[in-house]
Design a protein around this motif. Structure first.
Motif, PDB file in Angstrom:
ATOM      1  N   GLU A  23      49.072  39.759  53.876  1.00 28.44           N
ATOM      2  CA  GLU A  23      47.621  39.859  54.079  1.00 28.44           C
ATOM      3  C   GLU A  23      46.854  39.963  52.767  1.00 28.44           C
ATOM      4  N   ALA A  24      47.379  39.488  51.672  1.00 30.04           N
ATOM      5  CA  ALA A  24      46.770  39.726  50.367  1.00 30.04           C
ATOM      6  C   ALA A  24      45.361  39.144  50.224  1.00 30.04           C
ATOM      7  N   GLU A  25      45.012  38.137  50.992  1.00 28.77           N
ATOM      8  CA  GLU A  25      43.719  37.479  50.835  1.00 28.77           C
ATOM      9  C   GLU A  25      42.554  38.272  51.406  1.00 28.77           C
ATOM     10  N   GLY A  26      42.770  39.120  52.401  1.00 26.47           N
ATOM     11  CA  GLY A  26      41.658  39.748  53.093  1.00 26.47           C
ATOM     12  C   GLY A  26      41.349  41.170  52.703  1.00 26.47           C
ATOM     13  N   TRP A  27      41.790  41.632  51.551  1.00 23.09           N
ATOM     14  CA  TRP A  27      41.494  43.023  51.205  1.00 23.09           C
ATOM     15  C   TRP A  27      40.452  43.096  50.108  1.00 23.09           C
ATOM     16  N   LEU A  28      39.662  44.145  50.184  1.00 31.23           N
ATOM     17  CA  LEU A  28      38.612  44.386  49.199  1.00 31.23           C
ATOM     18  C   LEU A  28      39.207  45.089  47.981  1.00 31.23           C
ATOM     19  N   ARG A  29      38.832  44.659  46.827  1.00 31.92           N
ATOM     20  CA  ARG A  29      39.248  45.336  45.603  1.00 31.92           C
ATOM     21  C   ARG A  29      38.241  46.440  45.320  1.00 31.92           C
ATOM     22  N   THR A  30      38.749  47.617  44.988  1.00 28.82           N
ATOM     23  CA  THR A  30      37.854  48.757  44.801  1.00 28.82           C
ATOM     24  C   THR A  30      38.001  49.371  43.427  1.00 28.82           C
ATOM     25  N   GLU A  31      37.003  50.136  43.082  1.00 29.83           N
ATOM     26  CA  GLU A  31      37.002  50.976  41.885  1.00 29.83           C
ATOM     27  C   GLU A  31      36.771  52.389  42.395  1.00 29.83           C
ATOM     28  N   GLU A  32      37.628  53.322  42.008  1.00 30.20           N
ATOM     29  CA  GLU A  32      37.504  54.708  42.461  1.00 30.20           C
ATOM     30  C   GLU A  32      37.490  55.631  41.248  1.00 30.20           C
ATOM     31  N   PHE A  33      36.600  56.616  41.286  1.00 29.97           N
ATOM     32  CA  PHE A  33      36.568  57.619  40.220  1.00 29.97           C
ATOM     33  C   PHE A  33      35.889  58.871  40.745  1.00 29.97           C
ATOM     34  N   ARG A  34      36.047  59.960  40.004  1.00 24.60           N
ATOM     35  CA  ARG A  34      35.407  61.231  40.354  1.00 24.60           C
ATOM     36  C   ARG A  34      34.191  61.438  39.475  1.00 24.60           C
ATOM     37  N   ASP A  35      33.113  61.840  40.121  1.00 23.95           N
ATOM     38  CA  ASP A  35      31.880  62.196  39.442  1.00 23.95           C
ATOM     39  C   ASP A  35      31.625  63.660  39.797  1.00 23.95           C
ATOM     40  N   GLU A  36      32.124  64.560  38.949  1.00 28.25           N
ATOM     41  CA  GLU A  36      32.119  66.003  39.201  1.00 28.25           C
ATOM     42  C   GLU A  36      32.877  66.295  40.492  1.00 28.25           C
ATOM     43  N   ASP A  37      32.205  66.773  41.540  1.00 28.00           N
ATOM     44  CA  ASP A  37      32.907  67.122  42.777  1.00 28.00           C
ATOM     45  C   ASP A  37      32.739  66.045  43.858  1.00 28.00           C
ATOM     46  N   THR A  38      32.520  64.805  43.420  1.00 32.08           N
ATOM     47  CA  THR A  38      32.316  63.689  44.337  1.00 32.08           C
ATOM     48  C   THR A  38      33.285  62.563  44.004  1.00 32.08           C
ATOM     49  N   LEU A  39      33.911  62.006  45.049  1.00 31.63           N
ATOM     50  CA  LEU A  39      34.726  60.804  44.886  1.00 31.63           C
ATOM     51  C   LEU A  39      33.805  59.614  45.096  1.00 31.63           C
ATOM     52  N   VAL A  40      33.812  58.682  44.143  1.00 28.73           N
ATOM     53  CA  VAL A  40      32.971  57.494  44.223  1.00 28.73           C
ATOM     54  C   VAL A  40      33.882  56.285  44.406  1.00 28.73           C
ATOM     55  N   VAL A  41      33.594  55.485  45.423  1.00 25.74           N
ATOM     56  CA  VAL A  41      34.342  54.259  45.683  1.00 25.74           C
ATOM     57  C   VAL A  41      33.341  53.113  45.624  1.00 25.74           C
ATOM     58  N   ARG A  42      33.641  52.099  44.813  1.00 20.14           N
ATOM     59  CA  ARG A  42      32.764  50.929  44.700  1.00 20.14           C
ATOM     60  C   ARG A  42      33.561  49.666  44.983  1.00 20.14           C
ATOM     61  N   THR A  43      32.893  48.712  45.616  1.00 19.79           N
ATOM     62  CA  THR A  43      33.494  47.406  45.827  1.00 19.79           C
ATOM     63  C   THR A  43      32.407  46.347  45.785  1.00 19.79           C
ATOM     64  N   ASP A  44      32.726  45.201  45.219  1.00 24.77           N
ATOM     65  CA  ASP A  44      31.781  44.092  45.151  1.00 24.77           C
ATOM     66  C   ASP A  44      31.861  43.287  46.440  1.00 24.77           C
ATOM     67  N   ILE A  45      30.734  43.171  47.130  1.00 24.09           N
ATOM     68  CA  ILE A  45      30.646  42.365  48.345  1.00 24.09           C
ATOM     69  C   ILE A  45      29.326  41.601  48.297  1.00 24.09           C
ATOM     70  N   PRO A  46      29.207  40.632  47.391  1.00 25.83           N
ATOM     71  CA  PRO A  46      27.930  39.923  47.294  1.00 25.83           C
ATOM     72  C   PRO A  46      27.714  38.972  48.469  1.00 25.83           C
ATOM     73  N   GLY A  47      26.444  38.712  48.741  1.00 24.07           N
ATOM     74  CA  GLY A  47      26.093  37.709  49.736  1.00 24.07           C
ATOM     75  C   GLY A  47      26.237  38.137  51.178  1.00 24.07           C
ATOM     76  N   VAL A  48      26.187  39.438  51.446  1.00 25.83           N
ATOM     77  CA  VAL A  48      26.269  39.915  52.829  1.00 25.83           C
ATOM     78  C   VAL A  48      25.046  40.777  53.137  1.00 25.83           C
TER      79      VAL A  48
END
Length: 148
Positions: A23-48
């Motif tokens: 299933e390698a084609e259908g997964w979103l690539r993410t960026e994860e990091f901590r900002d103090e006491d918050t987990l931040v998850v980002r993913t690029d999904i342009p055009g939606v």
């Protein structure tokens, strides 16, 4: 294959699991990091459209992101060529134990989905030395078993 991973208790990162399952084609690539006491998850999904094409759910301690990008409808035009992927995309991200679904917030700006999750306070009780008594049956209430 997923059942094998669950039954054996092997924690396989999602990209590896998806590759093994084909299933390698259908997964979103993410960026994860901590900002103090918050987990931040980002993913690029342009055009939606975030109102109709993106779903973010918190299910059993896992953040599940699903997105859909519809075909542009230009396939029949002369000279058409596209390297853009269309269809359904998803990603599941296990969250730390104790994460509260009421603290999850998501925003979509300039094609980037950003999800912020308040992390639970970490206690110092994650590691504990246990006293081993000699002979007899140990009692957890015995003074010599207290850990300080």
């Amino acid at each position: 294959m997923e059942n094998i991973f669950r039954r054996t208790g092997i924690d396989v990162p999602e990209p590896v699991r998806r590759l093994l399952q084909g299933e390698a084609e259908g997964w979103l690539r993410t960026e994860e990091f901590r900002d103090e006491d918050t987990l931040v998850v980002r993913t690029d999904i342009p055009g939606v459209d975030p109102d109709t094409d993106i779903d973010v759910n918190f299910i059993e301690g896992t953040l599940q992101i699903t997105a859909r990008r519809s075909d542009s409808g230009r396939k029949d035009q002369p000279g058409y060529r596209s390297e853009v992927r269309y269809g359904d995309f998803s990603r599941s991200i296990p969250l730390p134990r104790g994460a509260n679904p009421d603290t999850v917030a998501a925003s979509y700006i300039d094609g980037v989905l950003e999800i912020r999750i308040q992390l639970p306070e970490q206690s110092d009780t994650s590691a504990k030395k246990i006293h081993v008594s000699r002979g007899g049956h140990p009692s957890p209430d015995a003074p010599e078993n207290y850990v300080t």
